[in-house]
Design a protein around this motif. Structure first.
Motif, short mmCIF file in Angstrom:
data_model
loop_
_atom_site.label_atom_id
_atom_site.label_comp_id
_atom_site.label_asym_id
_atom_site.label_seq_id
_atom_site.Cartn_x
_atom_site.Cartn_y
_atom_site.Cartn_z
N ILE A 8 -19.94 1.65 -13.83
CA ILE A 8 -20.63 2.86 -13.42
C ILE A 8 -21.12 2.69 -12.00
O ILE A 8 -21.29 1.58 -11.52
CB ILE A 8 -21.81 3.20 -14.36
CG1 ILE A 8 -22.85 2.08 -14.34
CG2 ILE A 8 -21.35 3.49 -15.75
CD1 ILE A 8 -24.16 2.52 -14.90
N TRP A 119 -21.83 -1.93 -16.92
CA TRP A 119 -20.55 -1.30 -17.25
C TRP A 119 -20.79 -0.15 -18.23
O TRP A 119 -21.75 -0.17 -19.02
CB TRP A 119 -19.58 -2.34 -17.83
CG TRP A 119 -19.32 -3.43 -16.83
CD1 TRP A 119 -20.13 -4.49 -16.56
CD2 TRP A 119 -18.22 -3.52 -15.92
NE1 TRP A 119 -19.59 -5.25 -15.54
CE2 TRP A 119 -18.42 -4.68 -15.14
CE3 TRP A 119 -17.08 -2.75 -15.70
CZ2 TRP A 119 -17.53 -5.08 -14.15
CZ3 TRP A 119 -16.18 -3.14 -14.72
CH2 TRP A 119 -16.41 -4.29 -13.96
N GLU A 120 -19.89 0.83 -18.17
CA GLU A 120 -20.11 2.10 -18.90
C GLU A 120 -20.37 1.92 -20.39
O GLU A 120 -21.21 2.61 -20.97
CB GLU A 120 -18.86 2.97 -18.78
CG GLU A 120 -18.58 3.51 -17.43
CD GLU A 120 -17.18 4.10 -17.36
OE1 GLU A 120 -16.22 3.40 -17.74
OE2 GLU A 120 -17.06 5.25 -16.95
N ASP A 124 -22.86 3.49 -23.65
CA ASP A 124 -22.40 4.06 -24.92
C ASP A 124 -23.15 3.40 -26.08
O ASP A 124 -23.56 4.05 -27.04
CB ASP A 124 -20.90 3.83 -25.12
CG ASP A 124 -20.05 4.54 -24.06
OD1 ASP A 124 -20.56 5.46 -23.41
OD2 ASP A 124 -18.88 4.14 -23.89
N ARG A 348 -12.92 5.30 -24.51
CA ARG A 348 -13.90 4.25 -24.84
C ARG A 348 -14.24 4.38 -26.32
O ARG A 348 -14.27 5.49 -26.86
CB ARG A 348 -15.18 4.41 -24.01
CG ARG A 348 -14.94 4.56 -22.52
CD ARG A 348 -16.18 4.21 -21.72
NE ARG A 348 -17.33 5.05 -21.96
CZ ARG A 348 -17.70 6.07 -21.18
NH1 ARG A 348 -16.99 6.38 -20.11
NH2 ARG A 348 -18.77 6.78 -21.46
#
Ligand SMILES: C[S@@+](CC[C@H](N)C(=O)[O-])C[C@H]1O[C@@H](n2cnc3c(N)ncnc32)[C@H](O)[C@@H]1O
Length: 357
Positions: A8, A119-120, A124, A348
């Protein structure tokens, strides 16, 4: 190895550079447990931070904003400690970290594994954990390959916003390949989660340093936090009051596994990992570790991209590895159930692992 476009957006230092060639023979980092008081002593007198807004998915919930230490500030710390001095003959982990702070997305197998950047999929995991409405108090929680540690920071934020008298100890163990990531980013992020919570406000109202100017406890604003001895002592006192034990360990997954076996360390109730299945060669060690640390009723969650372009790993590789011959022979076979999925752009998923034995 660069996973360009997979992290991100962070800050101005987030320039992607040419991938660094992997070393020919890689000596994996050994297990090391980092002492909290030594980690606190290694912190600079002031850190700067910025807001990290995270979308929560459960209907009716406000989104959450956590504070995160700025990477440029960690870089400044290392330079002011002299780690950027090119005349120094022997490179240390800190001089290496300085190089990776300039290109936090670049992975060098066995040297630096990307933990400086958020990190993305870690976000989540926060969104998913929030939907479950779990009670974290009294649980043993392990985040493997934590990097900036955002899922654990979220859990600690919840704990610091909760009731301090709920009884049994909560153990949060943060593991990263690189000790410098834990020192420079993970622990500062945890202190920030505490600082922005009611737990810190109790300390503020009772015995703040009259001569120090502290920023408002507002995670939606950027700021600078003085890490005075009084503040660090209050942080440690709050951990004790809230019954929270923090463990920090660095090193390769296999080395943590061997350490846990040799010390008969009990298993965990909640095991989390995000963006760690990108390299197929490491999957066996990761699965064996996940299996070792998961207690009989544990929730083991793996957040990952469907595919890591140019690296080879991804959700399918990981799910297949859970049923591979070598893993079955090692007694660590499992099945991955997808509990959340995002199909737009680079897919993802969050997988929940059910172990077969
Ligand atoms: C891309 S980063 C992800 C960091 C964080 N979980 C996130 O999502 O923001 C990958 C992490 O996996 C860990 N890692 C990768 N390979 C490893 C290995 N062989 N042994 C131990 N840790 C490893 C590193 O600690 C690194 O922080």
């Amino acid at each position: 190895m660069s996973m360009f476009d997979f992290g991100i957006e962070e800050d101005a230092t987030d320039n992607h550079e040419e991938p660094t060639a992997p070393p020919k023979t890689v000596q994996l980092e050994p297990f090391a447990q980092l002492d909290l008081s030594q980690l606190l002593d290694s912190l600079p007198p002031l850190i700067s931070f910025s807001p990290l807004p995270i979308r929560l998915w459960a209907g009716g919930r406000d989104n959450i904003t956590l504070s995160r230490r700025d990477l440029f500030d960690a870089r400044f710390q290392l330079i002011s400690e002299g780690h950027g001095d090119e005349s120094s003959s022997k490179p240390t982990p800190s001089t290496a970290a300085l190089g990776f702070l300039d290109a936090p997305s670049d992975l060098v197998p066995g040297v630096y594994e990307g933990g400086l950047k958020t990190w993305e999929c870690s976000l989540d995991l926060v969104g998913y954990l929030d939907t479950l409405d779990l009670h974290f108090s009294g649980k043993r929680i392990l985040e493997i390959g934590c990097g900036t540690g955002i899922p654990s920071v979220f859990i600690l934020h919840r704990l610091f916003c909760g009731d301090s008298t709920s009884g049994s100890e909560t153990h949060v163990h943060l593991q990263d390949y690189n000790a410098s990531v834990l020192e420079l980013i993970t622990l500062p992020n945890i202190i920030l989660a505490w600082y922005m919570s009611p737990a810190e406000q109790e300390y503020r109202s009772s015995e703040s340093d009259p001569d120090t100017e502290y920023p408002p406890a507002d995670p939606t604003a950027s700021g600078e936090l003085p890490l005075t001895p009084t503040l660090k002592a209050a942080f440690v006192a709050s951990l004790s009051k809230y019954g929270i034990k923090l463990t920090f360990s660095s090193g390769a997954w296999g080395s943590l596994h061997a350490h846990l076996e040799s010390t008969s360390e009990p298993s965990y109730d909640l095991v989390l990992t995000s963006e760690t299945v990108y390299r197929t060669e490491s999957l066996h060690a990761l699965i064996a570790l996940l299996h070792r640390v998961s207690g009989p009723n544990a929730m083991c969650l793996v957040a990952a991209k469907v595919l890591y372009f140019g690296v080879g790993g991804g959700v399918s590789e990981f799910s297949a590895a859970l049923q591979s011959k070598a893993i079955i022979q090692a007694g660590c076979a499992g099945k991955a159930e997808s509990v959340w999925e995002r199909k737009v752009g680079v897919g993802r998923k969050i997988l929940r692992i059910q172990w077969e034995a």
